[in-house]
Design a protein around this motif. Structure first.
Motif, PDB file in Angstrom:
ATOM      1  N   LEU A 178      95.202 -44.346  15.811  1.00 26.50           N
ATOM      2  CA  LEU A 178      95.491 -45.494  16.663  1.00 26.50           C
ATOM      3  C   LEU A 178      96.079 -45.015  17.984  1.00 26.50           C
ATOM      4  N   SER A 179      95.536 -45.503  19.090  1.00 23.94           N
ATOM      5  CA  SER A 179      96.070 -45.141  20.402  1.00 23.94           C
ATOM      6  C   SER A 179      97.371 -45.901  20.656  1.00 23.94           C
ATOM      7  N   PRO A 180      98.373 -45.270  21.266  1.00 24.59           N
ATOM      8  CA  PRO A 180      99.606 -45.984  21.631  1.00 24.59           C
ATOM      9  C   PRO A 180      99.419 -46.898  22.841  1.00 24.59           C
ATOM     10  N   LEU A 181      98.257 -46.823  23.497  1.00 25.13           N
ATOM     11  CA  LEU A 181      97.987 -47.642  24.679  1.00 25.13           C
ATOM     12  C   LEU A 181      97.440 -49.011  24.267  1.00 25.13           C
ATOM     13  N   ILE A 182      97.963 -50.057  24.870  1.00 29.15           N
ATOM     14  CA  ILE A 182      97.451 -51.410  24.678  1.00 29.15           C
ATOM     15  C   ILE A 182      96.897 -51.867  26.021  1.00 29.15           C
ATOM     16  N   SER A 183      95.639 -52.278  26.027  1.00 29.63           N
ATOM     17  CA  SER A 183      94.954 -52.564  27.287  1.00 29.63           C
ATOM     18  C   SER A 183      94.571 -54.033  27.393  1.00 29.63           C
ATOM     19  N   TYR A 184      94.479 -54.534  28.642  1.00 30.72           N
ATOM     20  CA  TYR A 184      93.994 -55.874  28.909  1.00 30.72           C
ATOM     21  C   TYR A 184      92.480 -55.864  29.072  1.00 30.72           C
ATOM     22  N   LYS A 185      91.848 -56.897  28.514  1.00 31.60           N
ATOM     23  CA  LYS A 185      90.444 -57.159  28.823  1.00 31.60           C
ATOM     24  C   LYS A 185      90.425 -58.025  30.076  1.00 31.60           C
ATOM     25  N   ARG A 186      89.695 -57.589  31.098  1.00 35.13           N
ATOM     26  CA  ARG A 186      89.738 -58.282  32.391  1.00 35.13           C
ATOM     27  C   ARG A 186      88.396 -58.854  32.825  1.00 35.13           C
ATOM     28  N   ASP A 187      87.396 -58.880  31.965  1.00 33.41           N
ATOM     29  CA  ASP A 187      86.133 -59.463  32.426  1.00 33.41           C
ATOM     30  C   ASP A 187      86.217 -60.990  32.320  1.00 33.41           C
ATOM     31  N   ASN A 188      85.392 -61.644  33.118  1.00 35.96           N
ATOM     32  CA  ASN A 188      85.466 -63.104  33.262  1.00 35.96           C
ATOM     33  C   ASN A 188      84.823 -63.879  32.121  1.00 35.96           C
ATOM     34  N   HIS A 189      84.374 -63.206  31.089  1.00 33.37           N
ATOM     35  CA  HIS A 189      83.655 -63.901  30.027  1.00 33.37           C
ATOM     36  C   HIS A 189      84.402 -63.887  28.700  1.00 33.37           C
ATOM     37  N   ASN A 190      85.641 -63.446  28.710  1.00 33.94           N
ATOM     38  CA  ASN A 190      86.407 -63.381  27.468  1.00 33.94           C
ATOM     39  C   ASN A 190      87.799 -63.980  27.639  1.00 33.94           C
ATOM     40  N   PHE A 191      87.909 -65.021  28.442  1.00 30.28           N
ATOM     41  CA  PHE A 191      89.222 -65.586  28.703  1.00 30.28           C
ATOM     42  C   PHE A 191      89.854 -66.219  27.475  1.00 30.28           C
ATOM     43  N   ASN A 192      89.051 -66.693  26.533  1.00 30.34           N
ATOM     44  CA  ASN A 192      89.643 -67.306  25.353  1.00 30.34           C
ATOM     45  C   ASN A 192      89.709 -66.355  24.164  1.00 30.34           C
ATOM     46  N   ASP A 193      89.518 -65.061  24.412  1.00 34.99           N
ATOM     47  CA  ASP A 193      89.694 -64.050  23.372  1.00 34.99           C
ATOM     48  C   ASP A 193      91.137 -63.574  23.375  1.00 34.99           C
ATOM     49  N   SER A 194      91.804 -63.666  22.234  1.00 34.42           N
ATOM     50  CA  SER A 194      93.199 -63.234  22.186  1.00 34.42           C
ATOM     51  C   SER A 194      93.298 -61.723  22.062  1.00 34.42           C
ATOM     52  N   GLY A 195      92.836 -61.153  20.970  1.00 39.18           N
ATOM     53  CA  GLY A 195      92.960 -59.706  20.806  1.00 39.18           C
ATOM     54  C   GLY A 195      91.875 -59.135  19.912  1.00 39.18           C
TER      55      GLY A 195
END
Length: 308
Positions: free
Chosen positions: A42-59
């Motif tokens: 598991l990576s210790p990095l947590i990243s944001y999804k920034r594309d305009n087609h996944n705004f209602n995706d939580s994680g």
């Protein structure tokens, strides 16, 4: 406070350091994360999804190379913050006073901000278009004066909510769900990840209440997105079943207002997407917030069968 580019980032991104502090002080959770990072890819990095087609995706967890990364939708995060703000304001200023036979005394400046913040964020996730500047024009996390009390409340709930999302995705990794190829196990995996995440977080006594309300905010935000949200689809349990299990694991007293907070969220969904509550809202007698929750949960389950 981290440096923020107001042309590209949402106000909620100012709270990243606070979320990290909360997780670092949740001993069992941070210990488990360290073990997964050291031994299980598991990576210790947590990243944001920034594309305009996944705004209602939580994680979600994605495998990149030899590491597994937790990703969270940044547009969803701003929406989640606004849901917590809206529900808290609505519950504190309308539901509780009416339940206690007190006169309503609503701050109109705060009311306008709360409604506009929720409306902007709700419209954003449905239009799939970034509108970062909108959230900086209204009172926000960095404001010193306007609406600072309700913003402070929303910030605390948001940190608890994001910690739960991270804990839920982490639990998929910790419980070995990424290695399971059985499609019939998806629902059980979601229930198990919810349960494991709650167990990890609620051991932090100082943040227990914020975690509880934050967890409710996550499920309220998912529910309120649209009429079809109550249906789990192919990979998730139906949301009424998931909410019921989660609320029962929170170990709440019968009179705890958190029952009412979640019941209020379900009631708002019913008002927006169905006619289930319109006829009996004025006549129904409910003795406790727990009664309120189970009453509206029953209506949600009934409504589920009407969703095509």
């Amino acid at each position: 406070m981290m440096t923020i580019d107001k042309n590209k980032q949402f106000p909620v991104e100012c709270l990243n350091e606070s979320i990290i502090d909360v997780i670092n002080n949740t001993n069992d959770f941070i210990s488990s994360i360290k073990d997964e990072c050291m031994y299980n890819g598991l990576s210790p990095l947590i990243s944001y999804k920034r594309d305009n087609h996944n705004f209602n995706d939580s994680g979600e967890i994605k495998t990149i190379g030899d590491k597994n990364y937790i990703f969270i939708g940044v547009g969803y995060c701003q929406y989640l913050w606004s849901v917590g703000l809206y529900l808290t304001f609505y519950f504190d200023n309308y539901v509780q006073p009416r339940n206690m036979n007190r006169i309503l005394n609503v701050n109109n400046t705060e009311k306008e901000f709360v409604i506009s913040s929720f409306t902007y964020s709700f419209n954003m996730i449905h239009s799939n278009t970034y509108s970062v500047d909108t959230f900086w024009k209204k009172p926000n996390i960095l404001e010193d004066d306007l609406c600072k009390d309700i913003i402070g409340q929303a910030n605390g709930l948001y940190c608890g909510a994001i910690a739960f999302i991270i804990a839920h995705e982490f639990s998929h990794h910790f419980l070995g769900h990424l290695d399971c190829l059985d499609n019939n196990s998806f629902e059980k995996e979601e229930f198990d990840s919810d349960s494991n995440a709650i167990s990890l977080l609620l051991k932090n006594k100082s943040w227990k209440e914020n975690f509880r309300v934050g967890i409710c905010s996550v499920f309220a935000s998912i529910l309120l997105i649209d009429k079809e949200s109550v249906k789990g689809g192919d990979c998730h349990p139906d949301l009424d079943c998931r909410i019921k299990k989660v609320m029962e694991q929170l170990d709440l007293d019968e009179s705890d207002i958190i029952w009412g907070y979640m019941g209020c969220a379900i009631h708002l969904w019913l008002q927006k997407y169905t006619t289930k509550t319109k006829e009996d809202d004025e006549t129904i007698q409910l003795n406790t917030y727990k009664d309120m929750f189970y009453y509206y949960l029953g209506k949600l389950t009934e409504s589920k069968n009407d969703v095509k």
